[in-house]
Motif scaffolding. Sequence first.
Motif, PDB file in Angstrom:
ATOM      1  N   ASP A  67      -4.478  96.287  18.345  1.00 37.00           N
ATOM      2  CA  ASP A  67      -4.789  96.855  19.752  1.00 37.00           C
ATOM      3  C   ASP A  67      -6.057  96.365  20.633  1.00 37.00           C
ATOM      4  O   ASP A  67      -7.356  96.876  19.793  1.00 37.00           O
ATOM      5  CB  ASP A  67      -4.574  98.408  19.577  1.00 37.00           C
ATOM      6  N   LYS A 111       4.914  99.214  17.930  1.00 36.39           N
ATOM      7  CA  LYS A 111       4.757  97.931  17.618  1.00 36.39           C
ATOM      8  C   LYS A 111       5.499  96.938  18.355  1.00 36.39           C
ATOM      9  O   LYS A 111       4.993  95.991  18.910  1.00 36.39           O
ATOM     10  CB  LYS A 111       4.820  97.478  16.032  1.00 36.39           C
ATOM     11  N   GLN A 112       6.828  97.227  18.406  1.00 35.35           N
ATOM     12  CA  GLN A 112       7.759  96.161  18.909  1.00 35.35           C
ATOM     13  C   GLN A 112       7.415  96.246  20.552  1.00 35.35           C
ATOM     14  O   GLN A 112       7.371  95.117  20.964  1.00 35.35           O
ATOM     15  CB  GLN A 112       9.011  96.688  18.893  1.00 35.35           C
ATOM     16  N   ARG A 113       7.180  97.348  21.139  1.00 33.46           N
ATOM     17  CA  ARG A 113       6.833  97.243  22.583  1.00 33.46           C
ATOM     18  C   ARG A 113       5.434  97.048  22.931  1.00 33.46           C
ATOM     19  O   ARG A 113       5.338  96.473  24.087  1.00 33.46           O
ATOM     20  CB  ARG A 113       7.627  98.774  23.012  1.00 33.46           C
ATOM     21  N   TYR A 114       4.664  97.562  22.288  1.00 35.77           N
ATOM     22  CA  TYR A 114       2.983  97.750  22.793  1.00 35.77           C
ATOM     23  C   TYR A 114       2.383  96.730  21.745  1.00 35.77           C
ATOM     24  O   TYR A 114       0.987  96.732  22.151  1.00 35.77           O
ATOM     25  CB  TYR A 114       2.651  99.136  22.765  1.00 35.77           C
ATOM     26  N   ASN A 115       2.843  96.328  20.638  1.00 36.48           N
ATOM     27  CA  ASN A 115       1.965  95.695  19.698  1.00 36.48           C
ATOM     28  C   ASN A 115       0.849  96.571  19.343  1.00 36.48           C
ATOM     29  O   ASN A 115      -0.279  95.971  19.053  1.00 36.48           O
ATOM     30  CB  ASN A 115       1.338  94.167  20.242  1.00 36.48           C
ATOM     31  N   SER A 116       1.001  97.719  19.196  1.00 41.79           N
ATOM     32  CA  SER A 116      -0.090  98.540  18.805  1.00 41.79           C
ATOM     33  C   SER A 116       0.748  99.670  17.631  1.00 41.79           C
ATOM     34  O   SER A 116       1.910  99.951  18.000  1.00 41.79           O
ATOM     35  CB  SER A 116      -0.318  99.299  19.970  1.00 41.79           C
ATOM     36  N   LEU A 117      -0.091 100.300  16.843  1.00 46.45           N
ATOM     37  CA  LEU A 117       0.297 101.258  16.040  1.00 46.45           C
ATOM     38  C   LEU A 117       0.068 102.681  16.633  1.00 46.45           C
ATOM     39  O   LEU A 117       0.711 103.781  16.002  1.00 46.45           O
ATOM     40  CB  LEU A 117      -0.369 101.624  14.723  1.00 46.45           C
ATOM     41  N   GLY A 118      -0.387 102.726  17.805  1.00 50.36           N
ATOM     42  CA  GLY A 118      -0.653 103.998  18.394  1.00 50.36           C
ATOM     43  C   GLY A 118      -1.968 104.802  17.816  1.00 50.36           C
ATOM     44  O   GLY A 118      -2.194 104.229  16.848  1.00 50.36           O
ATOM     45  N   ASN A 120      -6.350 100.233  13.922  1.00 52.61           N
ATOM     46  CA  ASN A 120      -5.160  99.861  14.707  1.00 52.61           C
ATOM     47  C   ASN A 120      -4.787  98.367  14.480  1.00 52.61           C
ATOM     48  O   ASN A 120      -4.685  97.704  15.457  1.00 52.61           O
ATOM     49  CB  ASN A 120      -5.472 100.201  16.493  1.00 52.61           C
ATOM     50  N   TYR A 171      -0.494  92.723  14.594  1.00 53.22           N
ATOM     51  CA  TYR A 171      -0.616  93.321  15.489  1.00 53.22           C
ATOM     52  C   TYR A 171      -2.055  94.039  15.796  1.00 53.22           C
ATOM     53  O   TYR A 171      -2.547  94.526  14.545  1.00 53.22           O
ATOM     54  CB  TYR A 171       0.354  94.693  15.599  1.00 53.22           C
ATOM     55  N   ARG A 216       6.424 104.265  14.418  1.00 54.51           N
ATOM     56  CA  ARG A 216       5.376 103.254  14.550  1.00 54.51           C
ATOM     57  C   ARG A 216       5.918 101.764  14.857  1.00 54.51           C
ATOM     58  O   ARG A 216       5.364 101.294  15.830  1.00 54.51           O
ATOM     59  CB  ARG A 216       4.480 103.173  13.273  1.00 54.51           C
ATOM     60  N   ARG A 224      -0.771 105.724  23.131  1.00 57.06           N
ATOM     61  CA  ARG A 224      -0.113 104.230  22.686  1.00 57.06           C
ATOM     62  C   ARG A 224      -1.251 103.207  22.341  1.00 57.06           C
ATOM     63  O   ARG A 224      -1.042 102.292  21.440  1.00 57.06           O
ATOM     64  CB  ARG A 224       0.506 103.535  23.991  1.00 57.06           C
ATOM     65  N   SER A 225      -2.364 103.212  23.086  1.00 58.56           N
ATOM     66  CA  SER A 225      -3.194 102.313  22.833  1.00 58.56           C
ATOM     67  C   SER A 225      -4.768 103.095  22.920  1.00 58.56           C
ATOM     68  O   SER A 225      -4.718 104.536  22.998  1.00 58.56           O
ATOM     69  CB  SER A 225      -3.220 101.419  24.168  1.00 58.56           C
ATOM     70  N   ASN A 240      -0.279  92.334  25.717  1.00 57.35           N
ATOM     71  CA  ASN A 240       0.258  93.450  26.363  1.00 57.35           C
ATOM     72  C   ASN A 240      -0.803  93.587  27.534  1.00 57.35           C
ATOM     73  O   ASN A 240      -1.951  93.485  27.173  1.00 57.35           O
ATOM     74  CB  ASN A 240       0.263  94.649  25.753  1.00 57.35           C
TER      75      ASN A 240
END
Lengths: 280, 512
Positions: B360, A95-102, B304, B358, A91, A248-249, B414
Amino acid sequence: MKKSLRGSYIIGICAVLLIGFIVYAKKTAITVKGSDTMVILAQRWAEKYMGKYPETTVQVTGGGSGVGISALINGTTDVCNASRPMKGSERDKLKQRYNSLGVEIKVAKDGLAVYVNEGNPVEQLSLDQLYAIYTGALTNWSEVGGPDAKIIVYGRENSSGTYVYFRDFVLKGKDYSPLMQSLPGTAAVVNAVAKDPMGIGYGGAAYGKGIKFVKVQKDTQSQGYTPTAEAVKAGNYPITRYLYLYTRSRPTGDLKQYIDWILSDEGQSVVVDVGYFPVR
Amino acid sequence: MRTIALLLMIPFVFMLSAQEPGSAVDEQYQDNAAIQSESVRTEEAKKAEAEGPSVEELKAKLNGLEESYLETKSTVDKLSKIKISGYIQAQFRTVVDPDTIAMKDTSASNAIGEGAFSGKYKYAVGDFAGGKFADGSRNLFQMRRARLKVAYEAKLTQGVVQFDILPFTVGNAVTSASSGSTSAFFNGSGVTVKDAYLRFTEPWLKSIAVKAGVYDRPFGFEISYSSSMRESPERSRIFQTLFPGERDMGVSLEYIPADNLPAWAQYFNFKAGAFVGNGINMENDNNRDIIGRFGLALPFNDINLAIDGGFSGYVGKVTALNDTIAEFDADAKKFVKQTRYKYDDLDRKYLGGDVQIYYDLPVIGGICLRGEFIKAVAQPGVSDNNGSPKSNIANSKPTYMRECNGFYGMVVQNINPINSQLVFKYDVFDPNIDIEGDDIALATGLNAADLKYSTIGFGAVYHWDENVKFIAYYDRVMNEIVNDDFVHSSSMKYYTEDLQDDVFTFRIQYKF
């Protein structure tokens, strides 16, 4: 004249690009990668969905939950199939790449089956006995009511979510016995146990064809259960887990439509057909 | 003699002639036998072929294959413990207004004279944006980083070495009014060791580890956020100043919760250790710097959203090689020098806090809000350089003690549909909080090392694939404006207005 000709060229090129983009955009491709346990399920979903929505292509590949999650982080798949929850470290990478926890979507339930060869007289094992067998503390079938023969332990490779789930839940995070033979895919485990009279293996209940399920007890005093629909639904089967999809999002557009379909009655009926248990 | 030889040959000839008819029969017999056995074998082979290999044969083959598989697997398992990764950053940087602002040489010693362009910078440009521009170079191609990391990871132990392999290294960041020097950019060797450490994890919880060697100082967030992941080309000015090179040599204890720990135990993490305080240089005194961070990680998976953050502390000492110590008198607005013992230990103390949020956003993709604040209660430097000493022993110049602070706030949004990110960053560093712009006058004896800097950075990142990304980024650098007194000062007169030292960077990165 020259200017207008150039203008026409530009308009023409833009039109071609726009049409190309529309045609490309119209034919949507969804890539799905991950759990080997879920690969048959995912393929059935894809086949059925593509039959219903031919403008969408769903490409399914296995490789293991870990491989699927890495692909999700690297951006090489849209959806990850996983037979275990995502780890904290995974996770963090998202977070680092997509700013999201998935986004985690539970799509099926699975009773993680324990298999032995059909000729093996052992009918049931407790969680503690499984712990002892898989950590290497118990090595002879006679210690659990079987013949006086060495237990041949089969399991999955460490990229597998099933491997991780079994280790975390049954072995309580302890390492597998070094004597365990790691095999690529649940089908390979089933195949090995079917051929080996002294073998024991674990894997998805959907794969349990041609071998014998061992009844699993929470402890030696309690009743043992095989991973049947009733036992799993009622929460009696001790090694029960969810099967997940990760994105991812938050899914949108065609991806959302596909996931909504998986969670619909039609998608969940595929879950039952394949041998797993629906989430609704 | 010839007769004797003939007599001796007779029995030989006889023997040979006697053997010939017999051998012909034998050959014929053997040929027949061979034909017969061949026909028998052919029949057996045909039969065997028709029946296929026996179960025993297959089992033997399978066992052989299994043995070979297990042998290969054990080799592959050993090799899979070796992990090689790295990244290469190539970039183009340009000073935004080179002709009219930076290149005009007005020094009296220059024969060209005022109004002409000598190529010599009036003041340092770009030193916090990837390295100072050398005189004569308004824009440049540059290898910023080329990292190769080799890690050997067993179940509970890890050994890591990371190299930076460049044709040259980038000069050290300094804030100096007088340093228009070109040498800073091309100093050092091309290969440097960035990390060299080992890590042991305890076998029970698998969450507590001891780490020793050269590695990132456990302070704040940006230090340990990899340059390969960072959306802005460089770290904030305060980190480049207080933690040059990011690494230090030491030993630390870490608590990073394993996944099998209960949920409450996953909400926090901790890193703290004793470090030499010299960057990557050898220990040269008896002082150890204690550095640590207590972190929180609060995930709200259902919506999220994740909120991470932490508090950091740095308590260290620097030995002065000069017996003159200058401490700032906030009332008099100037440094007051005093004589103390040579080799006196001076404080180096920082406190910090950081937060990362963070979330989403539907359709568009995740957004990250990041902020970090550092207060340096005591920062030993020299008159014209507020940066941390590269050694635990300050250089032989008088030591200037300053109290400084700084922060940055940034937004990374993003844009998932086009595989991109938009970045905005605001970064402030005030190396001497006891004084402000207009008070910095000739009478105070202060210089550019006491000036506050603010930098607005904005740019875009495009991820071509999982390996390649492009960054286009603009650094708008703003300095504190000093008192007009300095108009006639050779080194400080430029600071009576905002320097034209903005930098644009275009970077390509390959990560593997």
